[in-house]
Design a protein around this motif. Sequence first.
Motif, mmCIF file in Angstrom:
data_model
loop_
_atom_site.group_PDB
_atom_site.id
_atom_site.type_symbol
_atom_site.label_atom_id
_atom_site.label_comp_id
_atom_site.label_asym_id
_atom_site.label_seq_id
_atom_site.Cartn_x
_atom_site.Cartn_y
_atom_site.Cartn_z
ATOM 1 N N VAL A 118 29.721 64.756 39.694
ATOM 2 C CA VAL A 118 28.395 64.189 39.977
ATOM 3 C C VAL A 118 28.465 62.669 39.938
ATOM 4 O O VAL A 118 27.819 61.980 40.724
ATOM 5 N N ILE A 119 29.252 62.138 39.012
ATOM 6 C CA ILE A 119 29.482 60.701 38.964
ATOM 7 C C ILE A 119 30.971 60.437 39.101
ATOM 8 O O ILE A 119 31.798 61.307 38.817
ATOM 9 N N MET A 120 31.281 59.238 39.529
ATOM 10 C CA MET A 120 32.673 58.878 39.765
ATOM 11 C C MET A 120 33.234 58.123 38.562
ATOM 12 O O MET A 120 32.544 57.868 37.590
ATOM 13 N N LYS A 121 34.497 57.763 38.682
ATOM 14 C CA LYS A 121 35.209 57.116 37.579
ATOM 15 C C LYS A 121 34.521 55.832 37.122
ATOM 16 O O LYS A 121 34.507 55.501 35.936
ATOM 17 N N ASN A 122 33.910 55.097 38.054
ATOM 18 C CA ASN A 122 33.249 53.844 37.693
ATOM 19 C C ASN A 122 31.813 54.037 37.222
ATOM 20 O O ASN A 122 31.111 53.071 36.925
ATOM 21 N N GLY A 123 31.358 55.293 37.153
ATOM 22 C CA GLY A 123 30.015 55.583 36.665
ATOM 23 C C GLY A 123 28.967 55.690 37.741
ATOM 24 O O GLY A 123 27.834 56.104 37.466
ATOM 25 N N ASN A 124 29.301 55.332 38.974
ATOM 26 C CA ASN A 124 28.342 55.459 40.067
ATOM 27 C C ASN A 124 28.161 56.918 40.458
ATOM 28 O O ASN A 124 29.083 57.728 40.327
ATOM 29 N N PHE A 125 26.975 57.237 40.957
ATOM 30 C CA PHE A 125 26.751 58.577 41.481
ATOM 31 C C PHE A 125 27.572 58.778 42.749
ATOM 32 O O PHE A 125 27.771 57.849 43.541
ATOM 33 N N ASN A 126 28.053 59.998 42.921
ATOM 34 C CA ASN A 126 28.704 60.373 44.177
ATOM 35 C C ASN A 126 27.611 60.633 45.207
ATOM 36 O O ASN A 126 26.867 61.605 45.112
ATOM 37 N N SER A 127 27.493 59.774 46.190
ATOM 38 C CA SER A 127 26.401 59.858 47.162
ATOM 39 C C SER A 127 26.541 61.041 48.097
ATOM 40 O O SER A 127 25.624 61.337 48.865
ATOM 41 N N ASN A 128 27.671 61.735 48.085
ATOM 42 C CA ASN A 128 27.880 62.877 48.980
ATOM 43 C C ASN A 128 27.504 64.205 48.329
ATOM 44 O O ASN A 128 27.804 65.264 48.877
ATOM 45 N N LEU A 129 26.863 64.151 47.190
ATOM 46 C CA LEU A 129 26.495 65.383 46.508
ATOM 47 C C LEU A 129 25.514 66.205 47.339
ATOM 48 O O LEU A 129 24.583 65.664 47.949
ATOM 49 N N ASN A 130 25.720 67.500 47.329
ATOM 50 C CA ASN A 130 24.830 68.404 48.044
ATOM 51 C C ASN A 130 24.199 69.357 47.032
ATOM 52 O O ASN A 130 24.629 70.488 46.852
ATOM 53 N N THR A 131 23.204 68.848 46.310
ATOM 54 C CA THR A 131 22.487 69.644 45.317
ATOM 55 C C THR A 131 21.087 69.063 45.155
ATOM 56 O O THR A 131 20.916 67.830 45.166
ATOM 57 N N PRO A 132 20.083 69.916 45.008
ATOM 58 C CA PRO A 132 18.709 69.405 44.824
ATOM 59 C C PRO A 132 18.540 68.635 43.518
ATOM 60 O O PRO A 132 17.548 67.923 43.351
ATOM 61 N N ARG A 133 19.503 68.761 42.610
ATOM 62 C CA ARG A 133 19.393 68.038 41.338
ATOM 63 C C ARG A 133 19.699 66.548 41.494
ATOM 64 O O ARG A 133 19.335 65.754 40.637
ATOM 65 N N PHE A 134 20.389 66.193 42.566
ATOM 66 C CA PHE A 134 20.658 64.775 42.818
ATOM 67 C C PHE A 134 19.614 64.249 43.796
ATOM 68 O O PHE A 134 19.420 64.802 44.878
ATOM 69 N N ARG A 135 18.936 63.176 43.428
ATOM 70 C CA ARG A 135 17.847 62.654 44.257
ATOM 71 C C ARG A 135 17.605 61.190 43.911
ATOM 72 O O ARG A 135 18.319 60.613 43.084
ATOM 73 N N ARG A 136 16.581 60.640 44.541
ATOM 74 C CA ARG A 136 16.142 59.275 44.224
ATOM 75 C C ARG A 136 14.691 59.313 43.778
ATOM 76 O O ARG A 136 13.893 60.088 44.310
ATOM 77 N N ASP A 137 14.371 58.472 42.781
ATOM 78 C CA ASP A 137 13.006 58.476 42.259
ATOM 79 C C ASP A 137 12.077 57.682 43.158
ATOM 80 O O ASP A 137 12.466 57.252 44.259
ATOM 81 N N SER A 138 10.856 57.462 42.701
ATOM 82 C CA SER A 138 9.842 56.789 43.515
ATOM 83 C C SER A 138 10.224 55.357 43.866
ATOM 84 O O SER A 138 9.706 54.785 44.822
ATOM 85 N N GLU A 139 11.165 54.783 43.078
ATOM 86 C CA GLU A 139 11.619 53.421 43.361
ATOM 87 C C GLU A 139 12.945 53.401 44.103
ATOM 88 O O GLU A 139 13.556 52.351 44.270
ATOM 89 N N GLY A 140 13.397 54.589 44.535
ATOM 90 C CA GLY A 140 14.643 54.667 45.296
ATOM 91 C C GLY A 140 15.895 54.663 44.452
ATOM 92 O O GLY A 140 17.001 54.540 44.985
ATOM 93 N N LYS A 141 15.762 54.836 43.122
ATOM 94 C CA LYS A 141 16.926 54.817 42.236
ATOM 95 C C LYS A 141 17.476 56.230 42.052
ATOM 96 O O LYS A 141 16.722 57.188 41.864
ATOM 97 N N ALA A 142 18.806 56.345 42.078
ATOM 98 C CA ALA A 142 19.458 57.646 41.976
ATOM 99 C C ALA A 142 19.310 58.229 40.583
ATOM 100 O O ALA A 142 19.363 57.508 39.582
ATOM 101 N N GLU A 143 19.145 59.564 40.525
ATOM 102 C CA GLU A 143 19.062 60.261 39.248
ATOM 103 C C GLU A 143 19.489 61.709 39.435
ATOM 104 O O GLU A 143 19.511 62.236 40.556
ATOM 105 N N PHE A 144 19.848 62.347 38.333
ATOM 106 C CA PHE A 144 20.294 63.737 38.349
ATOM 107 C C PHE A 144 19.412 64.524 37.391
ATOM 108 O O PHE A 144 19.213 64.126 36.239
ATOM 109 N N VAL A 145 18.871 65.653 37.836
ATOM 110 C CA VAL A 145 17.922 66.434 37.049
ATOM 111 C C VAL A 145 18.667 67.341 36.068
ATOM 112 O O VAL A 145 19.498 68.155 36.472
#
Length: 662
Positions: free
Chosen positions: A476-503
Amino acid sequence: MKKHMVIFQPAGRRGEVDEGKTLLEAARDLGVDLESICGSKKTCGKCKVRIDEGYFEKDAIDSRMSHLSQLIEDEKKFIKPEDGPNIRLACTAEIQGDVKIFVPEKSRAGKQVVRKTATERAIALNPAVKKYHIELTPPTLHDITVGDSERVTEALKEKYGLNITTIDFPVLRKLQDILREGKWEITVSVWIGREIVKVEPGFVEDTYGIAVDVGTTTVVGYLCDLTTGRILSTESMMNPQVPYGEDVMSRITYAMMNTNGLEKMQGVIIDGLNQIITTAVESLEYGGKKCGTEDIVDMTIVFNTAMHHIFLGFNPEYIGKAPFIPAVQKALNIKARDMGIKINGSSYIHVLPIEAGFVGADNVGVLIAEEPYNQDSMELIIDIGTNGELLLGNRDRIYSTSCATGPAYEGAQIKFGMRAAPGAIERVKIDPDTREVMFKVIGKTDWHAHLEKVDAKGICGSGIIDAVAEMFRAGVIMKNGNFNSNLNTPRFRRDSEGKAEFVIAWADETSVGTDITITLGDIRAIQLAKAALYAGAKLLMNKLGIKKIDKVILAGAFGSYIDKESAMIMGMFPDCDIKNVYAVGNAAGDGARIALLNIDKRDEAERKAREVNFVEIAVDPNFQKEFVQAMHFPHMKDTFPNLKDLLERPSSPVEMKEKSVK
């Protein structure tokens, strides 16, 4: 000073509060448990409250948003549209009129679960205070040249070989009455063989002492039988200083910035200790033995340097800034009555020594409990909290340091972070193929999938570590701590401010009515905390000239409850055979208990505290490099051969693509 009516719901607490006080101060005054992890520094956003507007006839109060000070910039970054209308941060909103406040579920401070049970340890008994029974013959007219006290000390010398030099004056004043009450048969409590601190009529065998560990977040006391070494009761509580600041720097700042700030914090911790003592004695009585607080004749205590200074009433300002010089390093013996501690007033409180600026008596407690100075293996001992303390070495040399890990492990700086209280998610597992989440909540006996009602409220430190480690392991996250943007799961999304989060938990699985998520900001806070620990360990390894560690010992309540595999996957400490990574419980409290039961260990603590080589990593020229490399999971460059089996798994086509992104 003008006062205004303040009402807190749903607690129903109300009262007249001075104009100009903040809502958080009003909550403290009225006994409302309101979350404030940052200690009014306006950095956590946990103290959100809603202002109910209008005239409330039942309460005879006209409540308005305008009855509070203006919204400030520090608040705006925390108040979101989804919070609803009329939201303020209690730590900034000052009272200027009558107000009625509703405290949302997620802003209510639950009672923290304190996991500081003592560890079974073999301790050689040699307490500082021992009881001696003597019988005197009643005096006659031929004895008028010898006083009662002289007759007592002479009897102790003849029967036990004791050379008594002092009878504490309050004891001396009662001596004649007690001698006659006991018909010339008494039991004398003697401190380190030279001072009488208590006299009782007749023969009294039971001897009680208490060992206390004052942590930044929690306080625990162990009431012990000094004749057997047995723990009779264990009592704990949240540190009552928490409302003045969640971490040590917040409390140092509070002492510096507020009139009587030091006195207030000293007063509440003394009251808290007296509450623990009283409760411990009461629980003992329920167990069949009767004991009063005055029957406790010895006390030992450990704490970090900031708590040490606040308890003793030393100005903590100078340990809060370079060069971090403490008021005193050596051990202290202080009369209980002088500190207002409600044990036998003539008895002493033994304060264990501290090592250096931010390596306190609690770390010395860990030192004498684990005794790395008697081991051949290279041992890393980590006491994890808001201020991580590390010991590394063996019988040849030992180094120590302190790492400012921050309060992230306590839930601060984490969007849905909270203390380890009922409702907190404490365990997390993520399926590496489906990315579906399993979690366990404090207060529930099973994992959430097997429960009809989950009622998750937030996520505590052990859950945060699990979640981040599992997110890395599952891609879900990479070695540097960033989210993997290629995730295909409804748990990965962006909030109302466009910031990535995982449910982690969906809204219908919570009691706060919203999804509980891990955000990129949360991951960064954990990265900063774990990187500080790892960098500290690496710098100590460099000092010792070693490439590997034989054992990793996790101390403290938090260190004992985190999953060691999750901690290692994250890179909280250098690679080690996972079989040699283990927790030892509240080693600081055990050290206090050892010092209570064996006076020789007090001398050992004083001696070994001076032999430990303290390293101030903040000024080490290699710190920044080690810190930056340790920000990666588990590390930018260091290898973790012992993690191979934990991290390797069959790769799906999606995961292969993710590896190319890394």
